[in-house]
Design a protein around this motif. Structure first.
Motif, PDB file in Angstrom:
ATOM      1  N   LYS A   1     -20.913   1.845   0.746  1.00  0.00           N
ATOM      2  CA  LYS A   1     -22.369   1.940   0.694  1.00  0.00           C
ATOM      3  C   LYS A   1     -22.865   2.902   1.763  1.00  0.00           C
ATOM      4  CE  LYS A   1     -23.178  -2.616  -1.329  1.00  0.00           C
ATOM      5  NZ  LYS A   1     -21.764  -2.898  -1.617  1.00  0.00           N
TER       6      LYS A   1
ATOM      7  N   ARG B 298     -23.749   3.700  -8.263  1.00  0.00           N
ATOM      8  CA  ARG B 298     -25.144   3.276  -8.434  1.00  0.00           C
ATOM      9  C   ARG B 298     -25.965   3.734  -7.232  1.00  0.00           C
ATOM     10  NH1 ARG B 298     -22.405  -1.777  -8.016  1.00  0.00           N
ATOM     11  NH2 ARG B 298     -22.614  -1.947 -10.290  1.00  0.00           N
TER      12      ARG B 298
ATOM     13  N   TYR C 180     -29.782   2.856  -5.383  1.00  0.00           N
ATOM     14  CA  TYR C 180     -31.039   2.117  -5.274  1.00  0.00           C
ATOM     15  C   TYR C 180     -32.083   3.045  -4.670  1.00  0.00           C
ATOM     16  CZ  TYR C 180     -34.632  -0.978  -3.442  1.00  0.00           C
ATOM     17  OH  TYR C 180     -35.839  -1.557  -3.154  1.00  0.00           O
TER      18      TYR C 180
ATOM     19  N   SER D  78     -39.465   0.705  -7.629  1.00  0.00           N
ATOM     20  CA  SER D  78     -38.097   0.558  -7.127  1.00  0.00           C
ATOM     21  C   SER D  78     -37.173   0.233  -8.296  1.00  0.00           C
ATOM     22  CB  SER D  78     -38.009  -0.548  -6.071  1.00  0.00           C
ATOM     23  OG  SER D  78     -38.336  -1.803  -6.620  1.00  0.00           O
ATOM     24  N   THR D  79     -35.929   0.633  -8.158  1.00  0.00           N
ATOM     25  CA  THR D  79     -34.935   0.345  -9.193  1.00  0.00           C
ATOM     26  C   THR D  79     -33.544   0.623  -8.655  1.00  0.00           C
ATOM     27  OG1 THR D  79     -34.377   0.669 -11.528  1.00  0.00           O
ATOM     28  CG2 THR D  79     -34.795   2.645 -10.235  1.00  0.00           C
ATOM     29  N   THR D  80     -32.535   0.057  -9.325  1.00  0.00           N
ATOM     30  CA  THR D  80     -31.135   0.399  -9.070  1.00  0.00           C
ATOM     31  C   THR D  80     -30.617   1.162 -10.274  1.00  0.00           C
ATOM     32  OG1 THR D  80     -30.761  -1.532  -7.657  1.00  0.00           O
ATOM     33  CG2 THR D  80     -28.822  -0.471  -8.624  1.00  0.00           C
TER      34      THR D  80
ATOM     35  N   GLU E 280     -27.776   2.774 -12.474  1.00  0.00           N
ATOM     36  CA  GLU E 280     -26.349   2.735 -12.780  1.00  0.00           C
ATOM     37  C   GLU E 280     -25.946   4.137 -13.255  1.00  0.00           C
ATOM     38  OE1 GLU E 280     -24.337   0.253 -12.233  1.00  0.00           O
ATOM     39  OE2 GLU E 280     -25.870  -1.244 -11.692  1.00  0.00           O
TER      40      GLU E 280
END
Length: 213
Positions: free
Chosen positions: A57, A101, A103, A116-118, A120
């Motif tokens: 990350k 992914r 974010y 906001s979103t994640t 893929e």
């Protein structure tokens, strides 16, 4: 002595051959993450966090204003994305393998609204980022950039590209309204920046072209 010199030479050559290779499956040292918006539709990215295919990350890989065209003569057009555009304002993600992914949380200053979103990242994007270009640039042989377009309404588009070939769209997504609002959910709830005069004038005259992205 001759055998020793040959071993040293081969070792040096081997080091040169791998000098430009990145971690894991990445065929180059690092890839670039950039953000852009349609003409006049200004955006402020609060944060962008990356997870690669090895589970690593990387935080704050994007923050601040994105790349957006603001013609002072009003000649811009906020509808659609056009055929050619840059790879967006951003940075290189050093030490990361191919993206799995991302974010992202951002302020759509044109509305204003916070989303906001994640995301893929599809396998096709990673394949394209790993393939050598048929007609490489003078210094770039791969599509090493991932550009993410952020539009009002929470619309997202993603492309992979290099510095000299056409962008290839690899995903579309829809973000949700961030319930905590702007400023990363802090109590002040203030948006990062006011709209530039060019953007305000365009929106007053033409509105926001929802549905065109």
């Amino acid at each position: 002595m001759r055998t020793l010199l040959l071993f040293i030479a081969l070792s040096l050559l081997g080091g040169c051959a791998h000098a430009d290779k990145g971690p894991g499956s990445l065929p180059y040292k690092y890839w670039r993450l950039g953000f852009l918006a349609p003409d006049y539709m200004e955006v402020w990215v609060e944060t962008a966090n990356v997870e690669d295919i090895r589970g690593q990350k990387f935080f704050q890989m994007g923050a601040g204003t994105v790349s957006v065209h603001l013609p002072k003569d009003g000649s811009g057009n906020a509808k659609g994305w056009g055929e050619r555009f840059g790879w967006g304002a951003g940075r290189y993600v050093n030490g990361a393998d191919l993206p799995k992914r991302i974010y992202v949380r951002w302020q759509s200053l044109a509305e204003p609204q916070t989303y906001s979103t994640t995301l893929e990242i599809p396998e096709r994007a990673r394949q394209l980022m790993s393939e050598r270009l048929e007609n490489p640039c003078p210094t770039i042989a791969y599509r090493h950039a991932l550009a993410i377009g952020l539009a009002p309404g929470g619309v997202i588009r993603g492309w992979v590209m290099s510095t000299c070939d056409d962008p290839i769209e690899v995903f579309r997504a829809q973000a949700e309204v961030e319930p905590k609002g702007p400023s990363q959910g802090k109590t002040d709830g203030q948006y990062a920046l006011p709209l530039e005069p060019e953007s305000r004038t365009y929106i007053e005259q033409h509105g926001i072209p929802y549905g065109s992205w």
